[in-house]
Design an enzyme around this catalytic site. Structure first.
Site, PDB file in Angstrom:
ATOM      1  N   ARG A  99       0.837  -1.204   0.000  1.00 41.37           N
ATOM      2  CA  ARG A  99       0.000   0.000   0.000  1.00 41.37           C
ATOM      3  C   ARG A  99       0.872   1.255   0.000  1.00 41.37           C
ATOM      4  NH1 ARG A  99      -4.284  -0.331   4.753  1.00 41.37           N
ATOM      5  NH2 ARG A  99      -4.861   1.679   3.837  1.00 41.37           N
ATOM      6  N   CYS A 133      -1.121   6.344   8.849  1.00 43.04           N
ATOM      7  CA  CYS A 133      -1.577   5.011   8.412  1.00 43.04           C
ATOM      8  C   CYS A 133      -2.759   5.212   7.484  1.00 43.04           C
ATOM      9  CB  CYS A 133      -1.933   4.138   9.621  1.00 43.04           C
ATOM     10  SG  CYS A 133      -3.262   4.799  10.641  1.00 43.04           S
TER      11      CYS A 133
END
Length: 299
Positions: free
Chosen positions: A198, A256
């Site tokens: 990611r 995050c």
């Protein structure tokens, strides 16, 4: 059930330590044995994200004894904000914490059903609201179950209202405007807790409409690399991992997907003695949305 004792936990507590406090009070002496506990157990689990597995044993059928539900998605987020999991106001947080019976002198223990995932977010929120005596259960519900300790199911029993006072400290958080300024100043090291794929932009984000990639000049330290089977790695190994990405010992901002696992990094960084650690509350859900902020994709 309440234990008032001089021994406090402010980062991590093991399953054995918690079990002894709850069920083996006879080993305590002096002031530690005078009364039952002011421990508040909170299940801070949230549904799994992306390719995370949903645990077979979870709230409400499997809980630690006496645990209450810290509902991050419904009660402990700013629901007026389109971004997920953002901090609510101090007034709202205080109201919800009091409804769980949290007192100003409570020793709070938070856990989740993944081992180490969303519990750190609850830990960080209480710390940001001025409560020091809050710890994450190392390994969470899976480690508790693996230890063979007693579990129960959630009950609807009436909870005595607490007297918790929330005092929000904005220094715990970084905003997108702060991040933009830091792109030039490079004062803080931005550390991204998402999985490597990611971070590099090689897979689609689990949230619709969010671009792939990462914040320019940020580095990657996946939160999952800091634990094994949901239990934290030894402190010396954790320090090695932080030193590997931050050899200049810069102050750090943790990011995050939505401000949850960034708090795992914040927790472990504090355990390792790092100072001036913040969390980017909007995280990638904010930075990756639209086309306004610059994004880097690893080639």
């Amino acid at each position: 059930m309440t234990l008032t004792m001089p021994l406090t936990f402010q980062q991590i507590i093991s399953c054995r330590q918690l079990h002894d406090l709850l069920f083996s009070p006879l080993h305590l002496t002096g002031d530690s044995a005078k009364s039952l506990s002011n421990i508040i157990l909170l299940d801070a689990s949230i549904p799994p994200v992306g390719n995370m597995r949903s645990p077979e044993k979870q709230w409400p059928d499997f809980t630690l004894p006496y645990a209450k539900r810290f509902d991050l998605n419904k009660n402990f987020s700013d629901l007026s904000n389109p971004l997920p999991h953002t901090m609510p106001s101090a007034e709202h947080f205080q109201q919800q914490a009091r409804a769980l019976g949290v007192m100003t002198d409570s020793q709070i223990v938070v856990y989740d059903d993944q081992g180490l995932f969303s519990a750190a977010r609850a830990w960080y929120m209480f710390r940001a609201m001025g409560h020091e005596n809050v710890a994450v259960l190392d390994g969470g519900l899976p480690a508790w179950l693996a230890s063979g300790y007693r579990v129960s199911s959630a009950t609807s029993s009436v909870t005595s209202r607490g007297n918790f006072i929330a005092t929000f400290c904005k220094e715990y958080f970084y905003s997108s405007q702060n991040i933009e300024h830091n792109l030039n100043s490079q004062e803080y090291l931005i550390v991204d807790a998402r999985a490597k794929e990611r971070f590099e932009g090689k897979v689609a984000e689990p949230r619709e409409g969010i671009r792939s990639g990462h914040i320019p000049s940020s580095v990657n330290l996946p939160f999952s690399d800091l634990s094994h089977d949901g239990c934290l790695l030894a402190k010396n190994i954790l320090k090695e991992k932080f030193n590997a990405i931050n050899n200049e010992n810069k102050p750090m901002v943790m990011s995050c997907g939505s401000g949850v696992t960034a708090c795992v990094l914040a927790l472990t960084a504090e355990m390792c003695g790092f100072k001036h650690v913040k969390v980017y509350d909007g995280s990638w859900s904010e930075w990756g949305a639209g086309d306004y902020f610059p994004v880097v994709v690893t080639q």
